[in-house]
Design an enzyme around this catalytic site. Structure first.
Site, short mmCIF file in Angstrom:
data_model
loop_
_atom_site.label_atom_id
_atom_site.label_comp_id
_atom_site.label_asym_id
_atom_site.label_seq_id
_atom_site.Cartn_x
_atom_site.Cartn_y
_atom_site.Cartn_z
N LEU A 105 82.91 34.70 52.10
CA LEU A 105 83.06 35.10 50.37
C LEU A 105 83.06 36.70 50.22
CD1 LEU A 105 80.36 32.64 48.60
CD2 LEU A 105 83.11 32.50 48.49
N ALA A 106 82.35 37.20 51.10
CA ALA A 106 82.24 38.56 51.22
C ALA A 106 81.85 39.11 52.64
CB ALA A 106 81.52 39.19 50.05
N GLU A 107 82.38 40.36 53.04
CA GLU A 107 81.98 40.94 54.31
C GLU A 107 81.90 42.45 54.26
OE1 GLU A 107 84.39 39.55 57.19
OE2 GLU A 107 83.00 40.27 59.00
N GLY A 108 80.75 42.85 54.45
CA GLY A 108 80.54 44.42 54.69
C GLY A 108 80.09 44.92 56.02
N CYS A 109 79.77 45.98 56.33
CA CYS A 109 79.42 46.72 57.36
C CYS A 109 78.17 45.73 57.80
CB CYS A 109 79.18 48.05 57.33
SG CYS A 109 80.67 48.97 56.62
N ALA A 111 76.44 42.93 56.29
CA ALA A 111 76.28 41.47 56.46
C ALA A 111 77.56 40.74 55.94
CB ALA A 111 75.35 41.39 54.95
N LYS A 112 77.43 39.59 56.12
CA LYS A 112 78.51 38.44 55.87
C LYS A 112 78.04 37.58 54.76
CE LYS A 112 81.23 37.91 59.98
NZ LYS A 112 81.53 37.09 60.85
N ILE A 113 78.62 37.12 53.62
CA ILE A 113 78.25 36.13 52.59
C ILE A 113 78.92 34.93 52.78
CG2 ILE A 113 77.90 35.53 50.22
CD1 ILE A 113 76.25 38.04 51.13
N ASP A 219 69.12 48.64 42.22
CA ASP A 219 70.58 48.44 42.68
C ASP A 219 71.42 47.52 41.68
OD1 ASP A 219 72.66 49.23 43.96
OD2 ASP A 219 72.23 47.60 45.64
N1 LIG Z 1 75.54 33.05 46.00
C1 LIG Z 1 76.52 33.76 46.20
N2 LIG Z 1 77.39 33.14 45.52
C2 LIG Z 1 78.79 33.80 45.49
N3 LIG Z 1 79.26 34.83 45.82
C3 LIG Z 1 78.13 35.67 46.26
C4 LIG Z 1 76.83 35.25 46.32
N4 LIG Z 1 76.16 36.07 46.97
C5 LIG Z 1 76.99 37.22 47.25
N5 LIG Z 1 78.01 36.88 46.72
C6 LIG Z 1 79.14 37.91 46.76
O1 LIG Z 1 79.06 38.76 47.79
C7 LIG Z 1 78.82 40.19 47.56
C8 LIG Z 1 77.80 40.74 48.33
O2 LIG Z 1 76.70 40.29 48.08
P1 LIG Z 1 75.27 40.99 48.31
O3 LIG Z 1 75.38 42.00 47.33
O4 LIG Z 1 73.98 40.04 48.15
O5 LIG Z 1 75.44 41.72 49.76
P2 LIG Z 1 75.32 43.11 50.18
O6 LIG Z 1 75.54 43.25 51.54
O7 LIG Z 1 73.79 43.31 49.91
O8 LIG Z 1 76.31 43.87 49.27
P3 LIG Z 1 76.17 45.57 48.58
O9 LIG Z 1 75.22 46.14 49.61
O10 LIG Z 1 77.62 45.93 48.56
O11 LIG Z 1 75.79 45.15 47.42
C9 LIG Z 1 78.52 40.06 45.85
O12 LIG Z 1 78.98 41.00 45.21
C10 LIG Z 1 79.27 38.84 45.52
O13 LIG Z 1 80.61 38.95 45.20
#
Ligand SMILES: Nc1ncnc2c1ncn2[C@@H]1O[C@H](COP(=O)(O)OP(=O)(O)OP(=O)(O)O)[C@@H](O)[C@H]1O
Length: 456
Positions: A105-109, A111-113, A219
């Site tokens: 669903l999302a991937e950053g430096c 973590a992966k969702i 945040d």
């Molecule tokens: N439970 C979920 N259902 C659907 N999408 C989700 C869910 N959790 C996260 N996402 C998607 O993944 C993105 C990143 O999630 P999250 O903010 O928890 O990760 P992060 O690594 O902390 O991101 P960041 O540091 O950029 O805020 C969210 O903006 C959302 O688009």
């Protein structure tokens, strides 16, 4: 470990954040009572067998019902226990032991969702997988702990009591938000004020709940608001990676939008620590409200020296001028009053997050053209959409004119005459033709409209 028992575990994996008095690379160290002292891993992880793993979640609903047997209602009066982050076992396993990964669903430096199906229960769950090398186990546990402890609030993302580690990641499970985050639901002109009211009411409730527990989210942004219904009647706050006990000494949250940083935090120099307070959530709430209504933040940074938009607002907010800043002109006096309270330069003057609930019955947007000095009331229509789309309509109209010009030029190149069409003649021809086709045709028919014939 392994039973998904829903209160909620959601945490933030992606970023390494300044923690509660810890090093700048650590999310949390002061509050953590974990006995896992190794910065990355518990020394003796338990490895669950797949038969022992039971994902206890309500059927296939994306939103976990609180009536479900797996929902363990936390004590209302936790007597401050929420601030004690207990040690948790992180069994070592691989994703494929129990989960089918369907989508990233999302991937950053950091973590992966992952959207997955938990095979033993055929339940759709989202796994947040944080790179173990980029976060500490304490930070992971802190985020997981706060998300889980808070998730019984209806507007806070629910996490399951499932957390484990793989070779490379710390992982926890949470419910799936089927409509993604607010950022992906916002058009360039923002949302209608009714949607904004629905969303902000829910978020103020979630934040107020956190503040009642002496916790500060720190945040708030569009990406951390998840959408569960297309009409926004259910949105939930997520990402508790930066969440901190009120009054704790912290560093700045890294990797966030500068426009969301309150002025008193913006001016803090790198590595300096400050006391974290709920009024920073109030500020971010005000920015979020503006962002939802307009599609963009009001300024790049709350720096009155460098940012003219902020400078103009600050003068107005501090009553040094009565001139409403151009980018706020579309809002009603009542909403301006509300903005003044959330976006007060002085943190001590800022209102509580719940302030917005006093303005729910007011009109928020007055459809003023936002940019010029001669801003006029475009139309006191009952619907804000007419204002939102006004510019788009104008843009479309001028594009149509351009197209017509181009067509005329092209036709004259080929020696063709593109003269205006006589609408009445066309109408008469169509009526004649219809009459010949159908003996019962009524020539007096009023409603016949000639559609879209080319004009000059
Ligand atoms: N439970 C979920 N259902 C659907 N999408 C989700 C869910 N959790 C996260 N996402 C998607 O993944 C993105 C990143 O999630 P999250 O903010 O928890 O990760 P992060 O690594 O902390 O991101 P960041 O540091 O950029 O805020 C969210 O903006 C959302 O688009």
């Amino acid at each position: 470990m392994g039973t998904i028992e829903k209160r909620s575990f959601s945490f933030r994996l992606r970023r390494s954040r300044a923690g509660d008095g810890g090093s700048t690379n650590s999310r949390n160290s002061n509050n953590n009572s974990s006995t896992c002292t190794n910065n990355n891993r518990c020394n003796s992880p338990q490895t669950p067998t797949s038969t022992s793993m039971k994902l206890e979640v309500p059927n296939s609903n994306a939103s976990v019902s609180r009536r479900s047997s797996i929902y363990r209602k936390p004590d209302k009066d936790d007597s401050g226990l929420i601030h004690i982050i207990r040690d948790i076992d992180l069994p070592l396993m691989s994703f494929t032991d129990q989960y089918n990964i369907e989508k990233v669903l999302a991937e950053g430096c950091f973590a992966k969702i992952l959207l997955t199906t938990h095979r033993p229960t055929q339940t759709k769950v989202v796994l947040k997988a944080v790179h173990a090398e980029l976060t500490t186990i304490q930070e992971f546990q802190k985020e997981f702990h706060f998300n889980y402890e808070l998730s019984h609030q209806r507007n806070i993302l629910s996490a399951y009591n499932v957390a484990f580690q793989t070779k490379d990641y710390y992982v926890f499970a949470m419910e799936h938000a089927p409509y993604g985050d607010l950022a992906s639901n916002l058009g360039p002109n923002g949302l209608h004020e009714n949607a904004a009211k629905t969303i902000t009411e829910q978020l103020s409730s979630a934040l107020s709940f956190m503040h009642s527990k002496n916790l500060v989210h720190r945040d708030l942004k569009l990406e951390n608001v998840l959408v569960f219904t297309p009409d926004f009647s259910r949105v939930k706050l997520c990402d508790f990676g930066a969440t901190t006990k009120k009054g704790t000494l912290v560093h700045k949250v890294k990797h966030t939008w500068t426009s969301f940083v309150p002025p008193e935090i913006l001016e803090i120099v790198k590595n300096e620590r400050f006391h974290c307070l709920p009024c920073s959530d109030s500020w971010q709430f005000g920015i979020l409200l503006y962002h939802i209504l307009t599609g963009s933040p009001p300024w790049n940074a709350a720096n009155w020296v460098k940012d003219a938009n902020y400078c103009n607002f600050m003068k107005y907010e501090q009553r040094k001028t009565t001139k409403i800043p151009d980018n706020f002109r579309r809002f009603s006096p009542r909403l301006m009053r509300c903005f003044r309270k959330y976006l007060s330069h002085d943190p001590e003057d800022r209102c509580k997050v719940t302030e917005v609930t006093k303005y729910m019955k007011d009109r928020w947007v007055e459809c003023r053209v936002a940019t010029s000095k001669s801003a006029i009331l475009v139309a006191p229509t009952p619907d804000q959409d007419s204002c939102i789309y006004l510019n788009q309509r104008e843009a479309r109209k001028s594009q149509e004119d351009d197209n017509k010009q181009r067509l005329r030029r092209m036709m004259s190149t080929y020696g063709l005459d593109h003269s205006p069409v006589d609408q009445n003649a066309v109408r008469k021809r169509v009526l004649d033709w219809l009459a010949t086709c159908d003996d019962n045709f009524d020539r007096e028919i009023e409603s016949l409209v000639i559609v879209d014939t080319p004009t000059q």
